[in-house]
Design a protein around this motif. Sequence first.
Motif, PDB file in Angstrom:
ATOM      1  N   LYS A  63       0.809  -1.221   0.000  1.00 39.17           N
ATOM      2  CA  LYS A  63       0.000   0.000   0.000  1.00 39.17           C
ATOM      3  C   LYS A  63       0.846   1.276   0.000  1.00 39.17           C
ATOM      4  O   LYS A  63       0.304   2.379   0.027  1.00 39.17           O
ATOM      5  CB  LYS A  63      -0.929   0.002   1.219  1.00 39.17           C
ATOM      6  CG  LYS A  63      -1.849  -1.213   1.260  1.00 39.17           C
ATOM      7  CD  LYS A  63      -3.275  -0.813   1.381  1.00 39.17           C
ATOM      8  CE  LYS A  63      -4.197  -1.992   1.496  1.00 39.17           C
ATOM      9  NZ  LYS A  63      -4.555  -2.604   0.271  1.00 39.17           N
ATOM     10  N   LYS A  65       3.594   4.159  -1.462  1.00 42.09           N
ATOM     11  CA  LYS A  65       3.899   4.853  -2.714  1.00 42.09           C
ATOM     12  C   LYS A  65       5.389   5.167  -2.702  1.00 42.09           C
ATOM     13  O   LYS A  65       6.014   5.220  -1.648  1.00 42.09           O
ATOM     14  CB  LYS A  65       3.072   6.134  -2.824  1.00 42.09           C
ATOM     15  CG  LYS A  65       1.584   5.853  -3.000  1.00 42.09           C
ATOM     16  CD  LYS A  65       0.797   7.131  -3.182  1.00 42.09           C
ATOM     17  CE  LYS A  65      -0.684   6.800  -3.402  1.00 42.09           C
ATOM     18  NZ  LYS A  65      -1.482   8.011  -3.568  1.00 42.09           N
ATOM     19  N   LEU A 114       1.706   2.963 -16.682  1.00 39.40           N
ATOM     20  CA  LEU A 114       1.684   2.505 -15.293  1.00 39.40           C
ATOM     21  C   LEU A 114       2.906   3.013 -14.524  1.00 39.40           C
ATOM     22  O   LEU A 114       2.778   3.448 -13.369  1.00 39.40           O
ATOM     23  CB  LEU A 114       1.632   0.977 -15.224  1.00 39.40           C
ATOM     24  CG  LEU A 114       0.318   0.332 -15.600  1.00 39.40           C
ATOM     25  CD1 LEU A 114       0.472  -1.180 -15.657  1.00 39.40           C
ATOM     26  CD2 LEU A 114      -0.757   0.727 -14.604  1.00 39.40           C
ATOM     27  N   LYS A 117       2.391   6.593 -13.645  1.00 38.33           N
ATOM     28  CA  LYS A 117       1.476   6.761 -12.509  1.00 38.33           C
ATOM     29  C   LYS A 117       2.172   6.431 -11.187  1.00 38.33           C
ATOM     30  O   LYS A 117       1.974   7.126 -10.188  1.00 38.33           O
ATOM     31  CB  LYS A 117       0.238   5.877 -12.679  1.00 38.33           C
ATOM     32  CG  LYS A 117      -0.726   6.365 -13.724  1.00 38.33           C
ATOM     33  CD  LYS A 117      -1.911   5.419 -13.833  1.00 38.33           C
ATOM     34  CE  LYS A 117      -2.867   5.875 -14.911  1.00 38.33           C
ATOM     35  NZ  LYS A 117      -4.010   4.952 -15.035  1.00 38.33           N
ATOM     36  N   LEU A 118       2.968   5.372 -11.191  1.00 38.92           N
ATOM     37  CA  LEU A 118       3.710   4.997  -9.988  1.00 38.92           C
ATOM     38  C   LEU A 118       4.708   6.099  -9.636  1.00 38.92           C
ATOM     39  O   LEU A 118       4.773   6.532  -8.482  1.00 38.92           O
ATOM     40  CB  LEU A 118       4.429   3.662 -10.194  1.00 38.92           C
ATOM     41  CG  LEU A 118       5.251   3.151  -9.006  1.00 38.92           C
ATOM     42  CD1 LEU A 118       4.340   2.839  -7.820  1.00 38.92           C
ATOM     43  CD2 LEU A 118       6.054   1.912  -9.421  1.00 38.92           C
ATOM     44  N   LYS A 122       0.622   8.480  -8.094  1.00 31.57           N
ATOM     45  CA  LYS A 122      -0.830   8.424  -8.287  1.00 31.57           C
ATOM     46  C   LYS A 122      -1.382   7.063  -7.903  1.00 31.57           C
ATOM     47  O   LYS A 122      -2.579   6.931  -7.676  1.00 31.57           O
ATOM     48  CB  LYS A 122      -1.186   8.745  -9.742  1.00 31.57           C
ATOM     49  CG  LYS A 122      -0.904  10.184 -10.119  1.00 31.57           C
ATOM     50  CD  LYS A 122      -1.294  10.466 -11.554  1.00 31.57           C
ATOM     51  CE  LYS A 122      -1.037  11.923 -11.904  1.00 31.57           C
ATOM     52  NZ  LYS A 122      -1.405  12.229 -13.286  1.00 31.57           N
ATOM     53  N   ILE A 123      -0.509   6.039  -7.886  1.00 36.54           N
ATOM     54  CA  ILE A 123      -0.914   4.693  -7.491  1.00 36.54           C
ATOM     55  C   ILE A 123       0.124   4.127  -6.522  1.00 36.54           C
ATOM     56  O   ILE A 123       1.268   4.588  -6.474  1.00 36.54           O
ATOM     57  CB  ILE A 123      -1.091   3.742  -8.697  1.00 36.54           C
ATOM     58  CG1 ILE A 123       0.208   3.612  -9.504  1.00 36.54           C
ATOM     59  CG2 ILE A 123      -2.245   4.184  -9.578  1.00 36.54           C
ATOM     60  CD1 ILE A 123       0.155   2.585 -10.627  1.00 36.54           C
ATOM     61  N   THR A 124      -0.287   3.101  -5.791  1.00 37.71           N
ATOM     62  CA  THR A 124       0.621   2.416  -4.865  1.00 37.71           C
ATOM     63  C   THR A 124       1.424   1.358  -5.626  1.00 37.71           C
ATOM     64  O   THR A 124       1.086   1.002  -6.761  1.00 37.71           O
ATOM     65  CB  THR A 124      -0.168   1.720  -3.743  1.00 37.71           C
ATOM     66  OG1 THR A 124      -0.966   0.678  -4.333  1.00 37.71           O
ATOM     67  CG2 THR A 124      -1.037   2.706  -2.968  1.00 37.71           C
ATOM     68  N   ALA A 127      -1.012  -1.427  -6.417  1.00 37.27           N
ATOM     69  CA  ALA A 127      -1.864  -1.147  -7.582  1.00 37.27           C
ATOM     70  C   ALA A 127      -1.064  -1.318  -8.865  1.00 37.27           C
ATOM     71  O   ALA A 127      -1.569  -1.839  -9.868  1.00 37.27           O
ATOM     72  CB  ALA A 127      -2.442   0.266  -7.486  1.00 37.27           C
ATOM     73  N   PHE A 128       0.185  -0.898  -8.837  1.00 35.91           N
ATOM     74  CA  PHE A 128       1.081  -1.069  -9.987  1.00 35.91           C
ATOM     75  C   PHE A 128       1.243  -2.555 -10.305  1.00 35.91           C
ATOM     76  O   PHE A 128       1.094  -2.979 -11.460  1.00 35.91           O
ATOM     77  CB  PHE A 128       2.437  -0.413  -9.684  1.00 35.91           C
ATOM     78  CG  PHE A 128       3.474  -0.622 -10.734  1.00 35.91           C
ATOM     79  CD1 PHE A 128       3.427   0.073 -11.940  1.00 35.91           C
ATOM     80  CD2 PHE A 128       4.530  -1.496 -10.527  1.00 35.91           C
ATOM     81  CE1 PHE A 128       4.409  -0.108 -12.913  1.00 35.91           C
ATOM     82  CE2 PHE A 128       5.512  -1.683 -11.491  1.00 35.91           C
ATOM     83  CZ  PHE A 128       5.451  -0.987 -12.689  1.00 35.91           C
TER      84      PHE A 128
END
Length: 165
Positions: A63, A65, A114, A117-118, A122-124, A127-128
Amino acid sequence: MKTSIALFAITLLSSPILGFAQEVDPTTACIANLAENPDFQMISNKVALAGPSNQTIEMLTNKSKPKKNEKAVISKWNSSLTECINLGKQYRKENETEFMQAAQAETFQNFEKLVEKLYMRKITYGAFANARAAELEKYNAKVAQNQRNIENKKNLETTVKIKSM
């Protein structure tokens, strides 16, 4: 024909210096070697460096970042992956169907999004990892479709030959 910007199975390369044609995509070994690169060890427990098929449950459920120092490593890892992909462009052009070349290009573009975003937090990491796993599933479906296309083409050619006789 399974990969993971995968994409890619670990194989040895024939030496281009000796003039042998490469029998495998050089991207494969290049990406596999990234997992051993000491420059990327800071993120190796958060990101499967050699591809999504190597993701652990910890990676999939992480979870957190990226921290500032991890962002620099992510950027360098992404640049190295791009180099690996580019290393095999000619091989894929000569040995893959147009369908697979397009599938590989699309998968890599999705991966780049992706990573962005990582990197931008923007994502954990989890999520990646999950998005990478989903991309791998889509890519594997395209590999299977490509195989069916090849088999259908062979069957059609065989049918045409039989009718011509």
